[in-house]
Design an enzyme around this catalytic site. Structure first.
Site, PDB file in Angstrom:
ATOM      1  N   ASP A   1       0.819  -1.215   0.000  1.00 13.32           N
ATOM      2  CA  ASP A   1       0.000   0.000   0.000  1.00 13.32           C
ATOM      3  C   ASP A   1       0.855   1.268   0.000  1.00 13.32           C
ATOM      4  O   ASP A   1       0.676   2.142  -0.859  1.00 13.32           O
ATOM      5  CB  ASP A   1      -0.940   0.001   1.214  1.00 13.32           C
ATOM      6  CG  ASP A   1      -1.985  -1.089   1.120  1.00 13.32           C
ATOM      7  OD1 ASP A   1      -3.138  -0.759   0.825  1.00 13.32           O
ATOM      8  OD2 ASP A   1      -1.644  -2.267   1.335  1.00 13.32           O
TER       9      ASP A   1
ATOM     10  N   ASP B   1      -6.551   1.158  11.737  1.00  7.50           N
ATOM     11  CA  ASP B   1      -5.315   1.932  11.728  1.00  7.50           C
ATOM     12  C   ASP B   1      -5.518   3.379  11.304  1.00  7.50           C
ATOM     13  O   ASP B   1      -4.829   4.283  11.782  1.00  7.50           O
ATOM     14  CB  ASP B   1      -4.268   1.263  10.828  1.00  7.50           C
ATOM     15  CG  ASP B   1      -3.555   0.121  11.524  1.00  7.50           C
ATOM     16  OD1 ASP B   1      -3.617   0.066  12.769  1.00  7.50           O
ATOM     17  OD2 ASP B   1      -2.944  -0.707  10.833  1.00  7.50           O
TER      18      ASP B   1
ATOM     19  N   SER C   1      -2.001  -8.985   3.727  1.00  6.81           N
ATOM     20  CA  SER C   1      -1.350  -7.804   4.304  1.00  6.81           C
ATOM     21  C   SER C   1      -0.642  -8.203   5.585  1.00  6.81           C
ATOM     22  O   SER C   1      -1.219  -8.890   6.440  1.00  6.81           O
ATOM     23  CB  SER C   1      -2.411  -6.740   4.592  1.00  6.81           C
ATOM     24  OG  SER C   1      -1.850  -5.660   5.303  1.00  6.81           O
TER      25      SER C   1
ATOM     26  N   ARG D   1       0.969   1.984  16.548  1.00  3.63           N
ATOM     27  CA  ARG D   1       0.496   3.132  15.783  1.00  3.63           C
ATOM     28  C   ARG D   1       0.752   4.477  16.464  1.00  3.63           C
ATOM     29  O   ARG D   1       1.218   5.415  15.803  1.00  3.63           O
ATOM     30  CB  ARG D   1      -0.993   2.971  15.434  1.00  3.63           C
ATOM     31  CG  ARG D   1      -1.292   1.786  14.514  1.00  3.63           C
ATOM     32  CD  ARG D   1      -0.254   1.673  13.420  1.00  3.63           C
ATOM     33  NE  ARG D   1      -0.568   0.653  12.432  1.00  3.63           N
ATOM     34  CZ  ARG D   1       0.337  -0.109  11.865  1.00  3.63           C
ATOM     35  NH1 ARG D   1       1.616   0.008  12.218  1.00  3.63           N
ATOM     36  NH2 ARG D   1       0.003  -0.986  10.951  1.00  3.63           N
TER      37      ARG D   1
END
Length: 403
Positions: free
Chosen positions: A15, A114, A170, A85
């Site tokens: 991505d 996310d 992913s 994160r």
């Protein structure tokens, strides 16, 4: 003419690799920010010291508070992605401010957690920032309907990416864990391919002899881990966690395959490997129960659940999370001592524990020593606790009793 400077949270995955090129196509100047949070990357030797510092701060500032809280989301997920994160976004914001960048960007999808975690952190720490989320921009998601389209785009622009059409899932990796989602994994009935796992051995193929560890805690965080048989010890935060990952990975500890509830309102299937974190959770739970008052621990358990939800939902930099962290930290003041455990074939077995702050009274609990406890007192204790039960069943419970 440039539309402005964007700091992109760049992972090197499918991505963000494609988004980097796409942002340039749109006329932005892009600063690609690659955070080091302990993932396996081929970094330049000149950066080793700085990146060790980054991984060290990740352990101390984010993983250790999670250990103190016994942070587990929905009873199973140890929050490896979620806890990373705010760490990544904090550094991303720092760079954006330093470079006078008015934009930050990320590769999170419009359906996931996310995007929330990144953006709540960015807005908290850089209130005036503008966020570019390509997976929420029609021009982007109408052009790239999914990961297969991204792979085609990457091939067209000679962008090296770590996925193929045969294995398009992913992955997110950091020091704490690796997660796997999407692709064939979106069918919750589909078993994970045997070669999916990168961090842990299949327990069936793990060693036939256990590793016995002694873990020492102070204020609820590990300060030393020793391999009893080998005599090897680690005593720095990064070295401790890395070593636990090594031992856990060798024995296939920390694999889970779950369906979880995303904050945004949908269920998702995820596969996670968290070897060191799983060992730490077992050890911390044991020393905490050994040293913490029963009622304090009951309250703290509730705070741990709340803390886990706040992490998962992206509220690390919120006043309520700050308050909960403070309370949990207070609860850990007497959580110190040593836990002995065995790691073997995908499992962690507690063997024993000791602590100068123990609330365990061997004489009081002994079946062989009377001590200063009068067993007759238990009669009154039981009768007082039975008053409520007797009255309930006497007045309301007759019809519910099966003869």
């Amino acid at each position: 003419m440039s539309k402005g400077t964007v700091v992109l949270a760049y992972s090197g995955g499918l991505d963000t690799s494609c988004i980097l090129v796409w942002l340039k196509e749109q006329g932005y100047d892009v600063i690609a920010f690659l955070a080091n949070i302990g993932q396996e990357e081929d970094f330049e030797a000149a950066r080793i010291k700085a990146e060790k510092l980054g991984a060290k701060k990740f352990v101390e500032d984010f993983i250790w508070p999670s250990v103190q809280a016994n942070a587990v989301y929905e009873d199973r997920y140890l929050l490896g992605t979620a806890i990373a994160r705010p760490c990544i976004a904090r550094s991303q914001v720092k760079i954006a401010r330093r470079e006078n960048a008015q934009f930050v960007s990320h590769g999170a999808t419009g359906k996931g957690n996310d995007q929330i975690r990144f953006e709540l952190t960015c807005y908290a720490l850089y209130p005036e920032v503008k966020i570019i989320a390509p997976w929420r921009i029609p021009e982007f998601y109408n052009r790239f309907l999914g990961r297969i389209d991204l792979i085609d785009y990457a091939q067209k622009h000679d962008i090296p990416v770590p996925v193929t059409k045969k294995a398009p899932w992913s992955m997110d990796a950091n020091l704490m864990h690796i997660s796997y989602e999407s692709g064939i994994l979106e069918n919750p009935k589909t078993h994970a391919p045997a070669d999916l796992y990168l961090m842990t051995k299949n327990p069936e193929d793990s060693p036939n002899t256990p590793d016995v560890l002694e873990m020492e805690f102070t204020n609820g965080v590990p300060v030393k881990v020793t391999n009893v048989k080998e005599g090897k010890s680690k005593d720095s935060p990064l070295d401790i966690f890395s070593y636990l990952n090594e031992i856990g990975g060798k024995h296939g500890v920390g694999r889970i395959d779950i369906v979880e509830n995303r904050f945004i309102g949908m269920k998702s299937r995820g596969i996670y490997e968290t070897p060191g974190g799983t060992i730490l959770l077992k050890a911390h739970l044991d020393i905490e129960t050994f040293t913490m008052d029963k009622e304090v621990r009951r309250i703290k358990q509730g705070l741990g659940i709340k803390f886990s939800e706040l992490i998962y939902n992206g509220f690390w930099y919120s006043p309520e999370c700050d308050f909960v962290r403070h309370c949990i930290n207070k609860s850990q003041e007497n959580v110190q001592g040593k836990v002995q455990l065995s790691v073997f074939k995908g499992q962690v077995y507690i063997l024993g524990r000791e602590s100068p702050k123990s609330l365990y009274n061997e004489e009081l609990v002994s079946m062989d020593v009377q001590g200063d406890y009068d067993p007759c007192d238990a009669t009154g204790f039981i009768r007082i606790n039975a008053v409520r039960l007797r009255e309930h069943h006497r007045l309301q419970g007759v019809s519910t009793i099966k003869k």
